[in-house]
Design an enzyme around this catalytic site. Structure first.
Site, mmCIF file in Angstrom:
data_model
loop_
_atom_site.group_PDB
_atom_site.id
_atom_site.type_symbol
_atom_site.label_atom_id
_atom_site.label_comp_id
_atom_site.label_asym_id
_atom_site.label_seq_id
_atom_site.Cartn_x
_atom_site.Cartn_y
_atom_site.Cartn_z
ATOM 1 C CG LEU A 242 -1.991 5.512 -17.208
ATOM 2 C CD1 LEU A 242 -2.671 6.322 -16.106
ATOM 3 C CD2 LEU A 242 -2.097 6.260 -18.529
ATOM 4 N NE ARG B 19 -6.769 -4.075 -13.549
ATOM 5 C CZ ARG B 19 -6.451 -2.945 -14.147
ATOM 6 N NH1 ARG B 19 -5.923 -2.971 -15.355
ATOM 7 N NH2 ARG B 19 -6.676 -1.805 -13.554
ATOM 8 C CD GLU C 234 -3.263 -1.490 -24.343
ATOM 9 O OE1 GLU C 234 -3.544 -0.313 -24.044
ATOM 10 O OE2 GLU C 234 -4.123 -2.375 -24.466
ATOM 11 N N GLY D 287 -7.822 5.047 -13.006
ATOM 12 C CA GLY D 287 -7.299 4.723 -11.686
ATOM 13 C C GLY D 287 -5.991 5.377 -11.324
HETATM 14 C C1 LIG Z 1 -10.764 2.550 -19.822
HETATM 15 C C2 LIG Z 1 -9.314 2.319 -19.540
HETATM 16 C C3 LIG Z 1 -8.798 2.555 -18.266
HETATM 17 C C4 LIG Z 1 -7.454 2.349 -17.992
HETATM 18 N N1 LIG Z 1 -6.979 2.616 -16.739
HETATM 19 C C5 LIG Z 1 -5.656 2.505 -16.503
HETATM 20 C C6 LIG Z 1 -5.108 2.899 -15.252
HETATM 21 O O1 LIG Z 1 -5.812 3.351 -14.357
HETATM 22 N N2 LIG Z 1 -3.780 2.779 -15.078
HETATM 23 C C7 LIG Z 1 -2.951 2.312 -16.047
HETATM 24 O O2 LIG Z 1 -1.753 2.243 -15.841
HETATM 25 N N3 LIG Z 1 -3.449 1.932 -17.239
HETATM 26 C C8 LIG Z 1 -4.772 2.027 -17.491
HETATM 27 N N4 LIG Z 1 -5.261 1.653 -18.712
HETATM 28 C C9 LIG Z 1 -4.345 1.203 -19.743
HETATM 29 C C10 LIG Z 1 -3.623 2.352 -20.374
HETATM 30 O O3 LIG Z 1 -4.446 3.481 -20.383
HETATM 31 C C11 LIG Z 1 -3.232 2.035 -21.796
HETATM 32 O O4 LIG Z 1 -2.650 0.793 -21.861
HETATM 33 C C12 LIG Z 1 -2.237 3.028 -22.310
HETATM 34 O O5 LIG Z 1 -2.712 4.323 -22.114
HETATM 35 C C13 LIG Z 1 -1.921 2.795 -23.759
HETATM 36 O O6 LIG Z 1 -1.183 3.885 -24.245
HETATM 37 P P1 LIG Z 1 -0.619 3.828 -25.722
HETATM 38 O O7 LIG Z 1 0.021 5.140 -25.992
HETATM 39 O O8 LIG Z 1 0.184 2.619 -25.909
HETATM 40 O O9 LIG Z 1 -1.919 3.644 -26.614
HETATM 41 P P2 LIG Z 1 -3.133 4.644 -26.827
HETATM 42 O O10 LIG Z 1 -3.162 5.658 -25.778
HETATM 43 O O11 LIG Z 1 -4.335 3.838 -27.070
HETATM 44 O O12 LIG Z 1 -2.719 5.386 -28.161
HETATM 45 C C14 LIG Z 1 -2.629 4.702 -29.367
HETATM 46 C C15 LIG Z 1 -2.919 5.668 -30.473
HETATM 47 O O13 LIG Z 1 -2.553 5.096 -31.733
HETATM 48 C C16 LIG Z 1 -3.570 5.347 -32.670
HETATM 49 N N5 LIG Z 1 -3.493 4.322 -33.710
HETATM 50 C C17 LIG Z 1 -3.925 3.041 -33.635
HETATM 51 N N6 LIG Z 1 -3.702 2.418 -34.807
HETATM 52 C C18 LIG Z 1 -3.114 3.318 -35.634
HETATM 53 C C19 LIG Z 1 -2.656 3.273 -36.976
HETATM 54 N N7 LIG Z 1 -2.776 2.180 -37.725
HETATM 55 N N8 LIG Z 1 -2.105 4.394 -37.491
HETATM 56 C C20 LIG Z 1 -2.008 5.532 -36.767
HETATM 57 N N9 LIG Z 1 -2.434 5.623 -35.501
HETATM 58 C C21 LIG Z 1 -2.974 4.527 -34.939
HETATM 59 C C22 LIG Z 1 -4.832 5.299 -31.847
HETATM 60 O O14 LIG Z 1 -5.908 5.901 -32.483
HETATM 61 C C23 LIG Z 1 -4.380 6.021 -30.591
HETATM 62 O O15 LIG Z 1 -4.511 7.401 -30.721
HETATM 63 C C24 LIG Z 1 -6.611 1.856 -19.009
HETATM 64 C C25 LIG Z 1 -7.106 1.624 -20.274
HETATM 65 C C26 LIG Z 1 -8.450 1.842 -20.550
HETATM 66 C C27 LIG Z 1 -8.963 1.577 -21.924
#
Ligand SMILES: Cc1cc2nc3c(=O)[nH]c(=O)nc-3n(C[C@H](O)[C@H](O)[C@H](O)COP(=O)(O)OP(=O)(O)OC[C@H]3O[C@@H](n4cnc5c(N)ncnc54)[C@H](O)[C@@H]3O)c2cc1C
Ligand code: FES
Lengths: 532, 226
Positions: free
Chosen positions: A471, A359, A455, A133
């Site tokens: 995001l 939501r 997250e 989105g």
């Molecule tokens: C389908 C979907 C649609 C979404 N749409 C939106 C949107 O439109 N707008 C918005 O704002 N948000 C959206 N979100 C939420 C948002 O995308 C996520 O909350 C955000 O991208 C999380 O980013 P992050 O870097 O925290 O985690 P992630 O991008 O999930 O990255 C975490 C990384 O850590 C790695 N990892 C996990 N455990 C370990 C470990 N023990 N050791 C080493 N590595 C590990 C994982 O494999 C992954 O690569 C959406 C989420 C999903 C699933």
């Protein structure tokens, strides 16, 4: 194949489409929202939660499945690794190669730190890649960071940590500018101004997007930049324990090769947890939109070394998960479909709610409609309500679906459903971990030198997050965590490494009477069928 | 044909009987595989699950994403969890939006023989050969638009006789387009400046200092843009 029941119901939806499109359904009052949440939202089902019996959050409630992991057994013994012989010795260790980890790595590297990214699957196999989105920022003349603050604060039930939320909204426009400067494409008008839409709970149109590949566009660009800057990335390398030094400060992690199970030690002056969400825990048996590695590992790693969690009892169920067909059960139907004008419609073709409630309210309302309203439309493995996608082109003209939500069009067309002509069946799906590790405004957790971003953090959004703010937090807090961790690393003298917390945690388990053998962090879900 | 809703598939040559409604990915799990490689988003966004298959008796070699493709009777399946793409390193600040940059970083695109195998193989239905042609000519905007849905699975490159790393070429084009070619947002620039000047500081502080009941009222009564 659509069932006869579905086809009959579709006829009713079609008959009322024109009238429904013109309708401006009423928004719910604050009291009505509270009521529907309490009665129908999965977060309110008491039997699905338990109080933690050990650790920093002892006595506080969390979902049953999370309690099992937080109070689980370590995958290793301290004696399994040689702490005096680290394989990696860096300034900043980033755990997790998603959006927040990549943003953190880039900023830490630019601040002069020697950075290592260790990630469980490949860099970019992450929830960030899947976001469709968009991303919020108050950059329109009729908008301001203060209005953004109010939307997010209210949407999160007034529970956000205000200084964190302030940071989120005030640094938002710059985050967009930073991304754009790296080459991230955004939907723009001819004059360069951003094309923005509403998201659930926004009072201004501030959702910036790159078609419906917003997260993918951000993630692939950040990944490319990490590679261009020559930052070291180790794929298929999961953190299984945080290492402390003799003063109790975070000083690295034990990494496990996901294929060979070989363990190694990464020593670091500061550590950033950027491990993302928890959809693959399948709380309460819900399907999920999340990537394969979303198993709450960061929460477990941090909790075991004494970092406090905030709001771990609140999950986000996305109102519109795919209810049919089975191949994409639980997959996300982006909120943008509703932003562009598709409404939620029941079995009889009636609009039963405003499509852009927050939501949690929207998810609870759909569950209500299925359970106590007109009833859901049955599928071979569940039920759902209609999301009337053809309404989008009725309102905005032909071609809108292809140009604005091509991923959605493609996802369904693979199973012979043309969303330009046929409405789709949706039901709530497990989407986002609202809570997580408690941090200060420098992104540091309760454990010194242990930083968190993305997250895995709790408290930025309160107990519910608006679309597009995640995001955003990934970029804002990812970058800040990188900068803070690099700055802090300059003054850190790492003491003697220790994994003594593993034994003491085990002892605490015994004393608390925890007897399960569940190993954590979970790392991956188990989907292989037991074949005997 | 399928019997009782089951079909026969061959995973790396070995036969398994699986329910016909499964995707290749879930069929592998049904067969007992605990996947580590070749799986990421599970929903068509990350390109981790590139797969090659052939239906028995059929000449054509097909390609797909395992998480997005239903199993079929007599499907011979090989996964392609990694493909060695060539990724050139550059400083995006130093790059210029001209044809030279492609010649410098990815000269092999000029050896394209026009076989179109890349396009035929793309699981996203992208006209890959066309976007390479745009890249050759330095038409980055068109290249960016045509390649936008690329998940970088690498299938195109695995089929390319010229050894082109198409997804990396496209990524460079998109970054150039996003940064240098698409017009800048004046509103955004202005807002960033205002924030740096502290324009909203007082408004936010006063909001933060209000008692929660008052904030609730403000929230519930806020006007919502149509
Ligand atoms: C389908 C979907 C649609 C979404 N749409 C939106 C949107 O439109 N707008 C918005 O704002 N948000 C959206 N979100 C939420 C948002 O995308 C996520 O909350 C955000 O991208 C999380 O980013 P992050 O870097 O925290 O985690 P992630 O991008 O999930 O990255 C975490 C990384 O850590 C790695 N990892 C996990 N455990 C370990 C470990 N023990 N050791 C080493 N590595 C590990 C994982 O494999 C992954 O690569 C959406 C989420 C999903 C699933
Ligand atoms: S697992 Fe990501 S595209 Fe298939």
């Amino acid at each position: 194949m659509l069932t006869q029941e579905m086809l009959d119901s579709i006829k009713k939806v079609e008959a009322k489409r024109k009238a429904n499109a013109a309708l401006e359904p009423e928004r719910m009052s604050a009291d009505a929202k509270d009521e529907v949440l309490k009665k129908y939202h999965p977060d309110y089902i008491e039997s699905q939660f338990t109080d933690l019996v050990m650790g920093v959050n002892k006595g506080e409630k969390v979902p049953l499945e999370l309690a099992e992991l937080l109070e689980g057994k370590s995958r290793i013994k301290a004696s399994d690794v040689d702490l005096s012989n680290p394989k990696y010795d860096v300034d900043v260790l980033v755990i997790g190669g998603g959006g927040s980890g990549s943003a953190a790595a880039i900023e830490a590297h630019r601040a002069g730190a020697n950075v290592l990214v260790s990630t469980k699957l490949r860099i970019g196999d992450a929830n960030t890649m899947m976001a469709e989105g968009g991303i919020q920022a108050a950059d329109k003349p009729n908008d301001s960071p203060e209005i953004h603050f109010l939307d997010a604060f209210g949407g999160g039930h007034f529970a956000a940590k205000k200084p964190l939320l302030k940071k989120l909204v005030t640094e938002a426009p710059e985050a967009i500018q930073w991304l754009n400067g790296l080459g991230v494409e955004f939907d723009k008008a001819e004059d360069g101004s951003m094309l923005t839409t509403h998201g659930g709970g926004t009072s201004r149109k501030r959702m910036h997007a790159a078609k419906d590949y917003s997260g993918a566009e951000i993630m692939r660009t950040l990944r490319d930049e990490v590679q261009c800057e020559g930052i070291e990335v180790v794929d298929f390398s999961a953190a299984v324990e945080i290492i402390l030094d003799d003063e109790g400060k975070a000083a690295g992690a034990v990494l496990m090769n996901m294929e060979t199970k070989e363990l190694c030690v990464a020593r670091a002056k500061t550590v950033i947890i950027a491990t993302g969400g928890a959809g693959r825990i399948h709380y309460q048996g819900f399907p999920t939109t999340n990537h394969y590695g979303a198993t709450a590992d960061g929460l477990v790693l941090a909790y075991r070394v004494g970092a406090k969690l905030l709001y771990p009892e609140t999950l986000q169920y996305h109102p519109t998960g795919t209810a049919y067909p089975q191949q994409i059960y639980g997959a996300l139907v982006t909120e943008k479909v509703r932003s562009l004008g598709a409404k939620l419609v029941n079995k009889d073709g009636e609009v039963f709610m405003h499509p852009l409630e927050t939501r949690d309210v929207a998810a609870a309302s759909i569950i209500k409609e299925c359970r106590d309203g007109k009833g859901g439309i049955k599928t071979p493995f569940g039920e759902g309500v209609w999301l009337d996608t053809p309404m989008i082109e009725l309102k905005n003209g032909e071609g809108t679906i292809e140009s604005r939500i091509p991923a959605m069009l493609r996802m369904f067309s693979k199973y012979d459903i043309d969303i330009r002509k046929t409405p789709i069946l949706v039901y709530p799906t497990l989407h986002y971990q609202n809570g997580g590790i408690d941090i200060d405004t420098n992104c540091m957790s309760g454990v010194e030198n242990l930083f968190v971003a993305g997250e895995a953090v709790g408290g930025i959004h309160g107990t519910n997050r608006l679309m597009g703010n995640s995001l955003l937090d990934v970029v804002v807090f990812g970058r800040d965590a990188g900068k803070s961790a690099a700055a802090k690393a300059k003054d850190v003298k790492v003491g003697k490494l220790t994994l003594a917390h593993i034994d003491s945690f085990e002892k605490e388990r015994e004393e608390a009477g925890v007897t399960t053998d569940t190993l954590s962090p979970k790392l991956l879900p188990h989907y292989a069928r037991e074949v005997s | 044909m399928s019997k009782n809703g089951m079909v026969h598939i061959y995973l790396m040559g070995k036969q398994y009987e699986v329910p016909e409604e499964l995707t290749i990915m879930t069929a592998m799990e049904y067969a007992g595989y605990e996947l580590v490689r070749g799986v990421g988003c599970r929903n068509g966004f990350c390109g981790a699950c590139a797969t090659i298959y052939r239906i028995k008796g059929d000449q054509e070699l097909k390609t797909c994403l395992a998480c997005q493709t239903k199993v079929e009777e007599d499907m011979y399946i090989a996964t392609l969890p990694f493909f060695p793409l060539v990724k050139k390193v550059y400083d995006i600040e130093e790059v210029t939006p001209s044809q030279q940059i492609m010649m410098q970083l990815y000269p092999e695109i000029y050896s394209c023989v026009g076989c179109n195998a890349c396009t035929k193989a793309c699981p996203q239905g992208i006209n890959v050969m066309q976007y390479i042609a745009y890249a050759q000519r330095g038409e980055f905007e068109k290249c960016a638009e045509e390649s936008f849905d690329c998940v970088m699975c690498g299938i195109c490159s695995s089929r390319c006789p010229a050894g082109i790393s198409h997804p990396q070429v496209a990524l460079l084009a998109r970054r150039i387009n996003g940064k240098y070619i698409a017009p800048e947002s004046a509103e955004l620039k202005e807002r960033v400046q205002e924030i740096q000047n502290g324009t909203f500081e007082d408004l936010i502080s006063s909001l933060m200092n209000k008692p929660v009941d008052e904030v609730k009222k403000l929230y519930n009564q806020r006007d919502i843009e149509k």
